[in-house]
Design a protein around this motif. Structure first.
Motif, PDB file in Angstrom:
ATOM      1  N   GLU B 143       0.300  -0.777  -0.085  1.00  0.00           N
ATOM      2  CA  GLU B 143       0.367  -0.032  -0.491  1.00  0.00           C
ATOM      3  C   GLU B 143       0.852   1.040   0.197  1.00  0.00           C
ATOM      4  O   GLU B 143       0.525   2.165  -0.588  1.00  0.00           O
ATOM      5  CB  GLU B 143      -0.881   0.238   1.069  1.00  0.00           C
ATOM      6  N   GLN B 144       2.254   1.005   0.336  1.00  0.00           N
ATOM      7  CA  GLN B 144       3.272   2.325   0.874  1.00  0.00           C
ATOM      8  C   GLN B 144       3.994   2.316  -0.339  1.00  0.00           C
ATOM      9  O   GLN B 144       4.446   3.464  -0.486  1.00  0.00           O
ATOM     10  CB  GLN B 144       3.910   1.660   1.319  1.00  0.00           C
ATOM     11  N   HIS B 146       5.129   2.638  -4.650  1.00  0.00           N
ATOM     12  CA  HIS B 146       4.359   3.721  -5.667  1.00  0.00           C
ATOM     13  C   HIS B 146       4.757   2.686  -7.091  1.00  0.00           C
ATOM     14  O   HIS B 146       5.707   2.409  -7.761  1.00  0.00           O
ATOM     15  CB  HIS B 146       5.070   4.911  -6.175  1.00  0.00           C
ATOM     16  N   GLU B 148       2.863   2.385  -9.998  1.00  0.00           N
ATOM     17  CA  GLU B 148       2.213   3.135 -10.698  1.00  0.00           C
ATOM     18  C   GLU B 148       3.097   3.268 -11.999  1.00  0.00           C
ATOM     19  O   GLU B 148       3.276   3.458 -12.878  1.00  0.00           O
ATOM     20  CB  GLU B 148       1.356   4.604 -10.561  1.00  0.00           C
ATOM     21  N   THR B 155       5.507  -5.342 -10.428  1.00  0.00           N
ATOM     22  CA  THR B 155       4.303  -5.151 -11.013  1.00  0.00           C
ATOM     23  C   THR B 155       3.634  -6.276 -11.003  1.00  0.00           C
ATOM     24  O   THR B 155       2.254  -6.467 -11.074  1.00  0.00           O
ATOM     25  CB  THR B 155       3.916  -4.090 -11.384  1.00  0.00           C
ATOM     26  N   ARG B 175      -8.475  -4.907   0.095  1.00  0.00           N
ATOM     27  CA  ARG B 175      -8.856  -4.074  -0.489  1.00  0.00           C
ATOM     28  C   ARG B 175      -9.651  -2.916   0.677  1.00  0.00           C
ATOM     29  O   ARG B 175      -9.237  -2.092   0.482  1.00  0.00           O
ATOM     30  CB  ARG B 175      -9.868  -3.627  -1.850  1.00  0.00           C
ATOM     31  N   ARG B 178      -7.051  -0.646   1.983  1.00  0.00           N
ATOM     32  CA  ARG B 178      -5.930  -0.702   1.472  1.00  0.00           C
ATOM     33  C   ARG B 178      -6.172   0.027  -0.158  1.00  0.00           C
ATOM     34  O   ARG B 178      -6.346  -0.240  -0.943  1.00  0.00           O
ATOM     35  CB  ARG B 178      -4.513  -2.199   0.502  1.00  0.00           C
ATOM     36  N   PRO B 179      -6.774   1.264   0.180  1.00  0.00           N
ATOM     37  CA  PRO B 179      -7.313   1.944  -0.815  1.00  0.00           C
ATOM     38  C   PRO B 179      -6.328   2.530  -2.585  1.00  0.00           C
ATOM     39  O   PRO B 179      -7.121   1.700  -3.587  1.00  0.00           O
ATOM     40  CB  PRO B 179      -8.093   2.656  -0.401  1.00  0.00           C
ATOM     41  N   ARG B 180      -5.390   2.354  -2.155  1.00  0.00           N
ATOM     42  CA  ARG B 180      -4.275   2.926  -3.546  1.00  0.00           C
ATOM     43  C   ARG B 180      -3.946   1.483  -3.956  1.00  0.00           C
ATOM     44  O   ARG B 180      -3.778   1.345  -5.417  1.00  0.00           O
ATOM     45  CB  ARG B 180      -3.113   3.943  -2.917  1.00  0.00           C
ATOM     46  N   LEU B 181      -4.087   0.109  -3.007  1.00  0.00           N
ATOM     47  CA  LEU B 181      -3.682  -0.617  -3.926  1.00  0.00           C
ATOM     48  C   LEU B 181      -4.837  -1.282  -4.961  1.00  0.00           C
ATOM     49  O   LEU B 181      -4.352  -1.738  -5.415  1.00  0.00           O
ATOM     50  CB  LEU B 181      -3.155  -2.066  -2.900  1.00  0.00           C
ATOM     51  N   ALA B 183      -6.480   0.158  -5.762  1.00  0.00           N
ATOM     52  CA  ALA B 183      -7.164   1.355  -7.252  1.00  0.00           C
ATOM     53  C   ALA B 183      -5.600   1.018  -8.454  1.00  0.00           C
ATOM     54  O   ALA B 183      -6.233   1.070  -9.451  1.00  0.00           O
ATOM     55  CB  ALA B 183      -7.073   3.291  -6.931  1.00  0.00           C
ATOM     56  N   TRP B 184      -4.875   1.078  -8.252  1.00  0.00           N
ATOM     57  CA  TRP B 184      -4.004   0.018  -8.943  1.00  0.00           C
ATOM     58  C   TRP B 184      -4.212  -1.176  -9.687  1.00  0.00           C
ATOM     59  O   TRP B 184      -4.140  -1.146 -11.240  1.00  0.00           O
ATOM     60  CB  TRP B 184      -2.924  -0.059  -7.601  1.00  0.00           C
TER      61      TRP B 184
END
Lengths: 202, 202
Positions: B143-144, B146, B148, B155, B175, B178-181, B183-184
């Motif tokens: 989750e921490q 980057h 993208e 990845t 999920r 862990r919203p960023r993960l 969304a990724w």
């Protein structure tokens, strides 16, 4: 650099042998710890979320794992392509052998957890038998390989896997029907990198 | 080439995603099989002594395993350094992420064996808890990160690990915190390589 370390771990030994072969041992400080999947180590988990060793803290403060990654990083640090061959047949053979040896370690460690960590009344002999089948089949395959021609990450990994069988499963007598493999380890084990990193007797 | 295959295996999916990204899918014939450590597959064992998938038979008749080795071989076959970066920071990050994702898969598969293969009276909750701790800690670490900025073996592996959690452990709700993960994965999952290789619903 700092390396999370346990003297019995065959995965950590791969890193130490690699470092020794590359002349990097003096640059690595060992941080000793003990752990199992049911007795995790919180400091280690804060560095490697999987809570496994080896984990290497580089001079830049980055954390690297698992053993194949740490060994390849050290190889690059020492100039590159000394124990990881350049892409081509030799590389795929070395990496396949590393995977085979790591698979022996994985199966042996799972047997160890089943026989020494799991409560006795919850042990499952079919699981142990299935893991031993992997080990025996892998050893039979290694008996047919020409290991003499290379000392790279493949053969380093094989030596560490066999050393772990000697440490934990000496009674299984893996040498009995595998004289070529036994002779190979006898010779390879004389290398200072392997001699200096042998696990103490259990 | 031929690839020993099961649609539910996250390790095999890594290879299929890699092949798709490299434009090599049409050159790989899938050989479908099912197996567990207690129900081995003899033909597979004759190719990969560990009895695991994926195993790739190359056009030269060589057999390669495990998934990191097969993926790097395919990358070299397609010209090299398209999904495995050249040695340097990007490579160590990608390989560390692959190890982290493979570790999530390893823990998840061990939980699956404990809950779906081992006889019920021999199951050990502490073992399941210890493996879930590895998964949760790894997810919190991801989750921490980057993610993208790269679509590489790191990845790709993460997407396949998360896909396996959705297949087998949807009820765990990874999920939620862990919203960023999440969304990724939602965005990455649109790539044709991931969309084409999603496991069928259990």
């Amino acid at each position: 650099m700092q390396l999370y370390f346990n003297p019995a771990s065959p995965y950590v030994r791969k890193v130490r042998v690699t470092a020794h072969e590359l002349g990097l041992s003096d640059r690595i400080e060992l941080i000793t710890l003990s752990l199992t999947p049911v007795s995790p180590h919180d400091e280690l988990r804060s560095r490697n979320p999987l809570g496994k060793i080896p984990a290497l803290i580089t001079d830049d403060g980055a954390v690297l794992y698992d053993s194949p990654v740490v060994c390849e990083y050290l190889d690059a640090l020492a100039g590159g392509h000394r124990i990881f061959p350049v892409p081509g047949g030799a590389r795929w053979t070395a990496l396949r052998r590393q995977a085979l040896a790591d698979g022996i370690m994985d199966a042996a460690v799972l047997i160890r957890y089943e026989q020494a960590v799991r409560p006795q009344e919850l042990r499952w002999q079919s699981w142990v038998d299935g893991q031993f089948l992997k080990i025996r089949t892998a050893l039979d395959a290694l008996e047919q390989e020409h290991l003499e021609s290379a000392f790279d990450i493949g053969t380093i990994s094989i030596a560490c896997a066999l050393g772990y069988l000697d440490l934990r499963f000496a009674g299984e007598g893996w040498r009995t029907r595998r004289p070529r493999l036994a002779a190979w380890l006898g010779a390879a084990g004389q290398r200072p990198s392997l001699a200096a990193t042998a696990a103490p007797a259990a």
